[in-house]
Design a protein around this motif. Structure first.
Motif, mmCIF file in Angstrom:
data_model
loop_
_atom_site.group_PDB
_atom_site.id
_atom_site.type_symbol
_atom_site.label_atom_id
_atom_site.label_comp_id
_atom_site.label_asym_id
_atom_site.label_seq_id
_atom_site.Cartn_x
_atom_site.Cartn_y
_atom_site.Cartn_z
ATOM 1 N N GLY A 177 -9.269 -7.083 7.598
ATOM 2 C CA GLY A 177 -7.881 -6.581 7.958
ATOM 3 C C GLY A 177 -7.809 -5.452 7.120
ATOM 4 N N LEU A 178 -8.237 -5.108 6.231
ATOM 5 C CA LEU A 178 -8.377 -4.537 4.710
ATOM 6 C C LEU A 178 -7.947 -2.742 5.737
ATOM 7 C CD1 LEU A 178 -11.285 -5.088 2.845
ATOM 8 C CD2 LEU A 178 -9.193 -5.937 2.662
ATOM 9 N N THR A 179 -7.083 -2.618 4.778
ATOM 10 C CA THR A 179 -6.345 -0.877 4.871
ATOM 11 C C THR A 179 -7.061 -0.080 4.028
ATOM 12 O OG1 THR A 179 -4.368 -1.476 3.790
ATOM 13 C CG2 THR A 179 -4.595 -2.559 6.269
ATOM 14 N N PHE A 180 -7.782 -0.501 3.705
ATOM 15 C CA PHE A 180 -8.488 0.796 2.213
ATOM 16 C C PHE A 180 -9.660 0.306 2.408
ATOM 17 C CE2 PHE A 180 -7.224 -3.360 0.369
ATOM 18 C CZ PHE A 180 -8.338 -3.991 -0.140
ATOM 19 N N MET A 238 0.742 -1.526 0.446
ATOM 20 C CA MET A 238 -0.075 0.074 0.267
ATOM 21 C C MET A 238 0.653 1.271 -0.067
ATOM 22 S SD MET A 238 -3.458 -0.796 -0.127
ATOM 23 C CE MET A 238 -3.393 0.984 0.038
ATOM 24 N N PRO A 239 1.937 1.363 0.437
ATOM 25 C CA PRO A 239 2.646 2.592 1.035
ATOM 26 C C PRO A 239 3.207 2.737 -0.721
ATOM 27 C CG PRO A 239 3.138 1.395 2.789
ATOM 28 C CD PRO A 239 2.097 0.579 2.077
ATOM 29 N N ASP A 240 3.943 1.925 -1.591
ATOM 30 C CA ASP A 240 4.096 2.217 -2.672
ATOM 31 C C ASP A 240 3.844 2.313 -3.541
ATOM 32 O OD1 ASP A 240 6.795 0.887 -1.736
ATOM 33 O OD2 ASP A 240 6.322 -1.542 -2.775
ATOM 34 N N LEU A 241 2.154 1.978 -3.655
ATOM 35 C CA LEU A 241 0.434 2.629 -4.886
ATOM 36 C C LEU A 241 0.195 3.936 -4.373
ATOM 37 C CD1 LEU A 241 -1.393 -0.708 -4.247
ATOM 38 C CD2 LEU A 241 0.778 0.114 -6.301
ATOM 39 N N GLU A 242 0.429 4.423 -2.366
ATOM 40 C CA GLU A 242 0.128 5.366 -2.691
ATOM 41 C C GLU A 242 1.149 6.788 -2.476
ATOM 42 O OE1 GLU A 242 -0.149 4.759 2.069
ATOM 43 O OE2 GLU A 242 -2.768 4.143 1.858
ATOM 44 N N ALA A 243 2.437 6.146 -2.808
ATOM 45 C CA ALA A 243 3.643 7.183 -2.618
ATOM 46 C C ALA A 243 3.545 7.527 -4.823
ATOM 47 C CB ALA A 243 5.544 6.458 -2.838
ATOM 48 N N ARG A 244 3.006 6.670 -5.569
ATOM 49 C CA ARG A 244 2.591 6.614 -6.997
ATOM 50 C C ARG A 244 1.350 7.442 -7.005
ATOM 51 N NH1 ARG A 244 2.636 2.939 -10.558
ATOM 52 N NH2 ARG A 244 3.382 3.937 -11.835
ATOM 53 N N ILE A 291 -1.836 6.148 -6.281
ATOM 54 C CA ILE A 291 -2.464 5.108 -6.094
ATOM 55 C C ILE A 291 -3.387 5.412 -5.007
ATOM 56 C CG2 ILE A 291 -2.949 3.133 -7.128
ATOM 57 C CD1 ILE A 291 -0.782 3.383 -8.656
ATOM 58 N N ALA A 292 -4.628 5.169 -5.715
ATOM 59 C CA ALA A 292 -5.876 5.202 -3.650
ATOM 60 C C ALA A 292 -6.830 3.635 -4.589
ATOM 61 C CB ALA A 292 -7.051 5.733 -4.238
ATOM 62 N N LEU A 293 -6.792 2.911 -3.349
ATOM 63 C CA LEU A 293 -7.197 1.351 -3.464
ATOM 64 C C LEU A 293 -9.233 1.978 -2.894
ATOM 65 C CD1 LEU A 293 -7.220 -1.452 -4.674
ATOM 66 C CD2 LEU A 293 -6.060 -2.159 -2.742
ATOM 67 N N VAL A 294 -10.029 1.185 -3.900
ATOM 68 C CA VAL A 294 -10.861 1.219 -3.064
ATOM 69 C C VAL A 294 -12.043 -0.073 -3.536
ATOM 70 C CG1 VAL A 294 -13.806 1.757 -3.114
ATOM 71 C CG2 VAL A 294 -11.170 3.246 -2.729
ATOM 72 N N ALA A 295 -12.467 -0.760 -3.233
ATOM 73 C CA ALA A 295 -12.555 -2.000 -2.940
ATOM 74 C C ALA A 295 -14.520 -2.149 -3.209
ATOM 75 C CB ALA A 295 -12.688 -3.265 -2.700
ATOM 76 N N VAL A 296 -15.520 -2.962 -3.696
ATOM 77 C CA VAL A 296 -17.427 -1.908 -3.692
ATOM 78 C C VAL A 296 -17.583 -4.202 -4.154
ATOM 79 C CG1 VAL A 296 -18.638 -1.860 -5.621
ATOM 80 C CG2 VAL A 296 -16.845 -0.200 -5.461
#
Length: 99
Positions: free
Chosen positions: A30-33, A1-7, A9-14
């Motif tokens: 334990g989702l952090t998004f 997640m930190p690598d994605l956020e640094a780029r 990129i936000a992650l959202v599940a539906v």
């Protein structure tokens, strides 16, 4: 997640599950998004991944650019099969950075 956020990129599940079920699942995993609840399947209909006959949303992933265009997508052929995390990370890494 930190690598994605640094780029950028936000992650959202539906999920098409009700809010209580989505919240329980997110806690269990334990989702952090965010895990958004879409019981009326508005979003999944818009992305063309809701199977009304079987009342399920097919597994899918979309990378959406800040301007709203789909930069990458993966669509599952079987609700039991999911894309490997490493394949998702590789696909996202190949996209141009948004920051």
């Amino acid at each position: 997640m930190p690598d994605l956020e640094a780029r950028g990129i936000a992650l959202v599940a539906v999920s098409v599950d009700a809010l209580a079920a989505s919240t329980k699942l997110a806690t269990h995993l334990g989702l952090t998004f965010p895990l958004a609840s879409d019981p009326a399947h508005t979003a999944v209909d818009a992305f063309g991944v809701f199977d009304a006959e079987n009342e399920i949303a097919w597994p899918a992933m979309f990378a959406i650019d800040p301007d709203g265009t789909i930069a990458w997508r993966w669509l599952g052929d079987d609700y039991k099969i999911r894309i490997a995390t490493a394949d998702v990370v590789a696909a996202l890494a190949a996209l141009p950075a948004t920051r």
